[in-house]
Design a protein around this motif. Structure first.
Motif, PDB file in Angstrom:
ATOM      1  N   LEU A 140      29.571 -21.770  21.271  1.00  0.00           N
ATOM      2  CA  LEU A 140      28.344 -22.406  21.727  1.00  0.00           C
ATOM      3  C   LEU A 140      28.041 -23.596  20.828  1.00  0.00           C
ATOM      4  O   LEU A 140      28.013 -23.470  19.598  1.00  0.00           O
ATOM      5  CB  LEU A 140      27.180 -21.420  21.700  1.00  0.00           C
ATOM      6  N   LEU A 141      27.817 -24.752  21.432  1.00  0.00           N
ATOM      7  CA  LEU A 141      27.571 -25.992  20.701  1.00  0.00           C
ATOM      8  C   LEU A 141      26.281 -26.623  21.178  1.00  0.00           C
ATOM      9  O   LEU A 141      26.013 -26.672  22.385  1.00  0.00           O
ATOM     10  CB  LEU A 141      28.732 -26.980  20.910  1.00  0.00           C
ATOM     11  N   ARG A 142      25.489 -27.126  20.250  1.00  0.00           N
ATOM     12  CA  ARG A 142      24.255 -27.820  20.628  1.00  0.00           C
ATOM     13  C   ARG A 142      24.579 -29.252  21.029  1.00  0.00           C
ATOM     14  O   ARG A 142      25.339 -29.947  20.371  1.00  0.00           O
ATOM     15  CB  ARG A 142      23.261 -27.810  19.466  1.00  0.00           C
ATOM     16  N   HIS A 143      23.959 -29.667  22.125  1.00  0.00           N
ATOM     17  CA  HIS A 143      24.120 -31.035  22.610  1.00  0.00           C
ATOM     18  C   HIS A 143      22.728 -31.501  23.044  1.00  0.00           C
ATOM     19  O   HIS A 143      22.319 -31.311  24.187  1.00  0.00           O
ATOM     20  CB  HIS A 143      25.092 -31.078  23.779  1.00  0.00           C
ATOM     21  N   GLY A 144      21.991 -32.099  22.108  1.00  0.00           N
ATOM     22  CA  GLY A 144      20.610 -32.454  22.365  1.00  0.00           C
ATOM     23  C   GLY A 144      19.791 -31.191  22.579  1.00  0.00           C
ATOM     24  O   GLY A 144      19.779 -30.283  21.735  1.00  0.00           O
ATOM     25  N   GLU A 145      19.126 -31.098  23.727  1.00  0.00           N
ATOM     26  CA  GLU A 145      18.303 -29.918  24.037  1.00  0.00           C
ATOM     27  C   GLU A 145      19.112 -28.789  24.668  1.00  0.00           C
ATOM     28  O   GLU A 145      18.572 -27.727  24.954  1.00  0.00           O
ATOM     29  CB  GLU A 145      17.177 -30.312  24.998  1.00  0.00           C
ATOM     30  N   MET A 158      22.809 -24.264  28.674  1.00  0.00           N
ATOM     31  CA  MET A 158      21.583 -23.461  28.643  1.00  0.00           C
ATOM     32  C   MET A 158      20.490 -24.215  27.906  1.00  0.00           C
ATOM     33  O   MET A 158      20.711 -24.743  26.809  1.00  0.00           O
ATOM     34  CB  MET A 158      21.847 -22.115  27.964  1.00  0.00           C
ATOM     35  N   THR A 159      19.314 -24.284  28.511  1.00  0.00           N
ATOM     36  CA  THR A 159      18.158 -24.892  27.865  1.00  0.00           C
ATOM     37  C   THR A 159      17.032 -23.879  27.817  1.00  0.00           C
ATOM     38  O   THR A 159      16.951 -22.974  28.657  1.00  0.00           O
ATOM     39  CB  THR A 159      17.685 -26.137  28.619  1.00  0.00           C
ATOM     40  N   ALA A 160      16.166 -24.024  26.826  1.00  0.00           N
ATOM     41  CA  ALA A 160      15.034 -23.112  26.657  1.00  0.00           C
ATOM     42  C   ALA A 160      13.877 -23.859  26.033  1.00  0.00           C
ATOM     43  O   ALA A 160      14.072 -24.774  25.221  1.00  0.00           O
ATOM     44  CB  ALA A 160      15.436 -21.911  25.797  1.00  0.00           C
ATOM     45  N   SER A 161      12.683 -23.452  26.399  1.00  0.00           N
ATOM     46  CA  SER A 161      11.488 -24.061  25.805  1.00  0.00           C
ATOM     47  C   SER A 161      11.111 -23.405  24.488  1.00  0.00           C
ATOM     48  O   SER A 161      10.170 -23.840  23.829  1.00  0.00           O
ATOM     49  CB  SER A 161      10.323 -23.968  26.791  1.00  0.00           C
ATOM     50  N   VAL A 162      11.840 -22.350  24.094  1.00  0.00           N
ATOM     51  CA  VAL A 162      11.607 -21.677  22.817  1.00  0.00           C
ATOM     52  C   VAL A 162      12.772 -21.974  21.881  1.00  0.00           C
ATOM     53  O   VAL A 162      13.838 -22.449  22.305  1.00  0.00           O
ATOM     54  CB  VAL A 162      11.442 -20.154  23.010  1.00  0.00           C
ATOM     55  N   GLN A 163      12.587 -21.691  20.615  1.00  0.00           N
ATOM     56  CA  GLN A 163      13.645 -21.895  19.637  1.00  0.00           C
ATOM     57  C   GLN A 163      14.745 -20.846  19.825  1.00  0.00           C
ATOM     58  O   GLN A 163      14.475 -19.646  19.863  1.00  0.00           O
ATOM     59  CB  GLN A 163      13.080 -21.797  18.216  1.00  0.00           C
ATOM     60  N   VAL A 164      15.994 -21.320  19.959  1.00  0.00           N
ATOM     61  CA  VAL A 164      17.126 -20.437  20.188  1.00  0.00           C
ATOM     62  C   VAL A 164      18.076 -20.521  19.010  1.00  0.00           C
ATOM     63  O   VAL A 164      18.400 -21.607  18.523  1.00  0.00           O
ATOM     64  CB  VAL A 164      17.868 -20.819  21.486  1.00  0.00           C
ATOM     65  N   CYS A 166      21.825 -19.922  17.634  1.00  0.00           N
ATOM     66  CA  CYS A 166      23.221 -19.789  18.060  1.00  0.00           C
ATOM     67  C   CYS A 166      24.026 -19.086  16.984  1.00  0.00           C
ATOM     68  O   CYS A 166      23.900 -19.401  15.798  1.00  0.00           O
ATOM     69  CB  CYS A 166      23.840 -21.165  18.332  1.00  0.00           C
ATOM     70  N   ARG A 167      24.887 -18.159  17.421  1.00  0.00           N
ATOM     71  CA  ARG A 167      25.791 -17.469  16.508  1.00  0.00           C
ATOM     72  C   ARG A 167      27.198 -17.532  17.092  1.00  0.00           C
ATOM     73  O   ARG A 167      27.699 -16.556  17.643  1.00  0.00           O
ATOM     74  CB  ARG A 167      25.359 -16.023  16.304  1.00  0.00           C
ATOM     75  N   ASP A 168      27.807 -18.681  17.010  1.00  0.00           N
ATOM     76  CA  ASP A 168      29.176 -18.893  17.452  1.00  0.00           C
ATOM     77  C   ASP A 168      29.337 -18.696  18.956  1.00  0.00           C
ATOM     78  O   ASP A 168      29.354 -19.657  19.713  1.00  0.00           O
ATOM     79  CB  ASP A 168      30.137 -17.990  16.675  1.00  0.00           C
ATOM     80  N   VAL A 169      29.458 -17.441  19.442  1.00  0.00           N
ATOM     81  CA  VAL A 169      29.701 -17.220  20.862  1.00  0.00           C
ATOM     82  C   VAL A 169      28.503 -16.596  21.576  1.00  0.00           C
ATOM     83  O   VAL A 169      28.564 -16.364  22.786  1.00  0.00           O
ATOM     84  CB  VAL A 169      30.948 -16.319  21.068  1.00  0.00           C
ATOM     85  N   ASP A 170      27.436 -16.316  20.846  1.00  0.00           N
ATOM     86  CA  ASP A 170      26.229 -15.731  21.431  1.00  0.00           C
ATOM     87  C   ASP A 170      25.015 -16.536  20.989  1.00  0.00           C
ATOM     88  O   ASP A 170      25.072 -17.280  19.999  1.00  0.00           O
ATOM     89  CB  ASP A 170      26.037 -14.275  20.997  1.00  0.00           C
ATOM     90  N   ALA A 171      23.912 -16.364  21.675  1.00  0.00           N
ATOM     91  CA  ALA A 171      22.656 -16.984  21.289  1.00  0.00           C
ATOM     92  C   ALA A 171      21.535 -15.996  21.546  1.00  0.00           C
ATOM     93  O   ALA A 171      21.636 -15.122  22.424  1.00  0.00           O
ATOM     94  CB  ALA A 171      22.413 -18.280  22.053  1.00  0.00           C
ATOM     95  N   SER A 172      20.445 -16.132  20.799  1.00  0.00           N
ATOM     96  CA  SER A 172      19.321 -15.210  20.965  1.00  0.00           C
ATOM     97  C   SER A 172      18.026 -15.916  20.603  1.00  0.00           C
ATOM     98  O   SER A 172      18.020 -16.980  19.967  1.00  0.00           O
ATOM     99  CB  SER A 172      19.507 -13.965  20.098  1.00  0.00           C
ATOM    100  N   ALA A 173      16.936 -15.290  21.005  1.00  0.00           N
ATOM    101  CA  ALA A 173      15.612 -15.825  20.668  1.00  0.00           C
ATOM    102  C   ALA A 173      14.620 -14.691  20.649  1.00  0.00           C
ATOM    103  O   ALA A 173      14.751 -13.713  21.397  1.00  0.00           O
ATOM    104  CB  ALA A 173      15.186 -16.886  21.674  1.00  0.00           C
TER     105      ALA A 173
END
Length: 602
Positions: A140-145, A158-164, A166-173
């Protein structure tokens, strides 16, 4: 947490694909490219490896959910000790699409909106995409938002209005939602090498556009009969199972969901069965969807092509593909760890005579729109009629696609009769005087053979095959196509025997020993009673069956009479087709004169 039972899912659809959302807010199935394409979420078939995307309260919760009125946009309300939140999920439809164009060009967006209803509710989000049925994990790589994931020619953004995080291959909030607060999430799909970078969606606006697009489709259909809300909903499920670019209706949105706890009987149903074709057309016509019915017939004719006397394919892909060879996916353990997981379906190689009559009868149903009949359709129907005339004596795999053997299945013989009967009715549109006489003679020969060899004196019923002593619920279809009157003494005896030996609490098994009831067979039983004049019994059966849908009005293929749980691939077009047809049969039988307060038509 484990993946949910199959009957605890809701369906999202966009005219290209279907996603399944569990009661606890997890997207556990999505093949975004098309129904039978590779998955990006397949937790349905493996808790750990398949991939998921859930949004739910952090603590314990109760759940209520529904579709927004006459849409496949899902609203789930979670109630906790701290308050309540609503999560609204939808697969986006083209903002400009209206009416019959809905779903033709979906943007490839999975939309999720969280709305605080009361109190202050802590929430959790977990995003774990897995590509190619769990075979591939992407960084998972960040590209702007946007959080990008790319693999196997697919890009997810994937976009979210909350802070997410990233942990390499997964993401959480983790986040908290107050009453009146909204948080939004979106997931875009695109083929990596053909589309621009994904952009953040205005989720609330896109959901509103999707609701409006669904309403523009449902607003064009005015079903006049009993059980109107049930029929309209089932018609919308069929629309959700339609690959809109071609008009093809898949049998179900999933693969490899078994009908028994131990697995084994699990197949890929994300294809188009031509044997279901006529029933689908009739259901769409009943539900006042004539344009969809005509488009489906046109697609079918193109998919079959020129056949001559070569066997007609019993099933095809959503764009008409023939080779659907079956293969195993060993990286996934399977639904409730009851594998195997299969892609493709080897039934495509079978010979099934029952499809012949279904196609010619479908043309008869649409004869007004085929006047004047195009030359290619005329050639197709003539070829099919000739195939029925020349092959009806041969054994086949039959409507239930038994893989171990072929036999002289009764419904296959009757379907050949149906092809010839409808061809004769078409008259000079299809054949000359000599051909019509020959077709009529063979039709009558088939009828005589079925009535003689299909009836078993020892059993006291029509059985599943010539000279067989095994009951088979498929013969309930005989009165429905006009082969034999429902009040014929032998047909009445057959219905009585099937009710006594194959039916439990209104659920009809296909044959002795089958553990679960086959939903469409139960609707066939209701229709047989309606045609025979047993209207109260027909209504009781119908209402008992429809009470067994899940909380979102969805049916799988079968229902276990012991547990009440649905089993098999989901949602099942065949089951919803049965509901629509049975509701109309009850309408035409004027059930309201016997039970005026039954069957709201709202």
């Amino acid at each position: 947490m484990c993946a949910s039972r199959i009957d605890e899912y809701g369906l999202l659809a966009d005219g290209r694909s279907g996603a399944l959302v569990s009661r606890d807010g997890s997207v556990d199935w999505w093949c975004p490219a098309r129904f039978d394409g590779p998955s990006v979420f397949a937790r349905l078939l493996d808790n750990d490896t398949g991939g998921h995307w859930y949004i739910r309260p952090a603590g314990d919760f109760d759940v209520e959910r529904r579709y927004l009125d006459e849409t496949l946009v899902l609203r789930t309300v979670f109630t906790t000790g701290d308050g309540s939140v609503a999560v609204t999920d939808g697969l986006a439809l083209d903002a400009e699409a209206r009416g019959h164009d809905v779903g033709r060009y979906p943007p490839g967006l999975l939309l999720r909106e969280v709305q605080g209803l009361s109190g202050s509710v802590p929430m959790v989000m977990s995003y774990a995409p897995r590509f190619e049925y769990g075979r591939v994990r992407a960084h998972l790589l960040r590209h702007g938002e946007t959080i990008l994931a790319r693999a196997t020619g697919t890009t997810l953004g994937m976009t979210a209005s909350v802070q997410v995080e990233c942990r390499d291959v997964d993401a959480s909030a983790t986040f908290t939602v107050e009453a009146g607060q909204r948080e939004t999430f979106s997931l875009s799909y695109s083929p990596t090498y053909h589309q621009p970078e994904p952009v953040a969606a205005d989720v609330s606006a896109a959901l509103a556009d999707t609701v409006e697009a669904w309403h523009s489709w449902t607003g064009q259909h005015a079903y006049p009969g009993l059980y109107g809300s049930l029929v309209r909903h089932s018609a919308m499920v069929l629309q959700g199972l339609t690959y809109q670019l071609s008009g093809a209706v898949v049998a179900a949105a999933t693969t490899s969901v078994p009908v028994t706890p131990e697995g084994g009987q699990s197949y890929d149903y994300r294809y188009v069965w031509l044997r279901d074709f006529n029933l689908t057309l009739r259901a769409l016509s009943i539900a006042a969807c004539p344009n969809e019915a005509a488009r489906l017939f046109q697609w079918m004719a193109e998919a079959i092509g020129v056949v001559g006397l070569e066997p007609i394919p019993i099933m095809v892909g959503v764009e008409g593909e023939r080779d659907l060879s079956e293969r195993r996916i060993d990286v996934l353990d399977g639904y409730v760890e009851a594998g195997p997981v299969l892609l493709g379906n080897d039934a495509w190689t079978q010979q099934q005579h029952d499809i012949l009559g279904q196609i010619v009868d479908a043309a008869w149903l649409l004869r007004k729109s085929l006047d004047p009949m195009p030359d290619d359709v005329r050639r197709l129907l003539r070829d099919i009629t000739e195939q029925a005339a020349q092959t009806w004596r041969e054994p086949d795999a039959g409507v239930w696609e038994i893989r171990e053997r072929v036999r002289h299945n009764l419904t296959s013989k009757v379907s050949c009769w149906l092809a010839l009967d409808r061809a004769v009715r078409f008259g000079s549109v299809l054949g000359g005087p000599a051909e019509l006489r020959r077709w009529a003679a063979i039709r009558d020969e088939i009828r005589t053979a079925v009535l003689r060899q299909g009836w078993n004196d020892r059993v006291g019923a029509y059985t599943g095959a010539f000279d067989s002593d095994q009951l088979d619920a498929s013969v309930l279809s005989l009165p429905l196509i006009g082969f034999i009157p429902a009040d014929d003494p032998r047909m009445l005896a057959t219905v009585e025997r099937i009710e006594r030996e194959l039916t439990v609490d209104g659920l009809v098994r296909r044959w002795p020993g089958e553990p679960a009831g086959f939903v469409i067979c139960s609707f066939w039983l209701s229709q047989c009673h309606a045609l025979a004049g047993n209207l109260d019994r027909a209504v009781d059966l119908f209402e008992g069956i429809v009470s067994r849908t899940n909380d979102l009005g969805l049916f799988a293929e079968q229902i276990d009479p012991g547990t009440g749980r649905q089993v098999g691939n989901f949602p099942q077009a065949f089951s919803h087709i049965g509901l629509i047809s049975a509701a109309w049969r009850l309408t035409t039988a004027q059930v309201e004169t016997y039970s005026p307060n039954r069957g709201a038509t709202s």
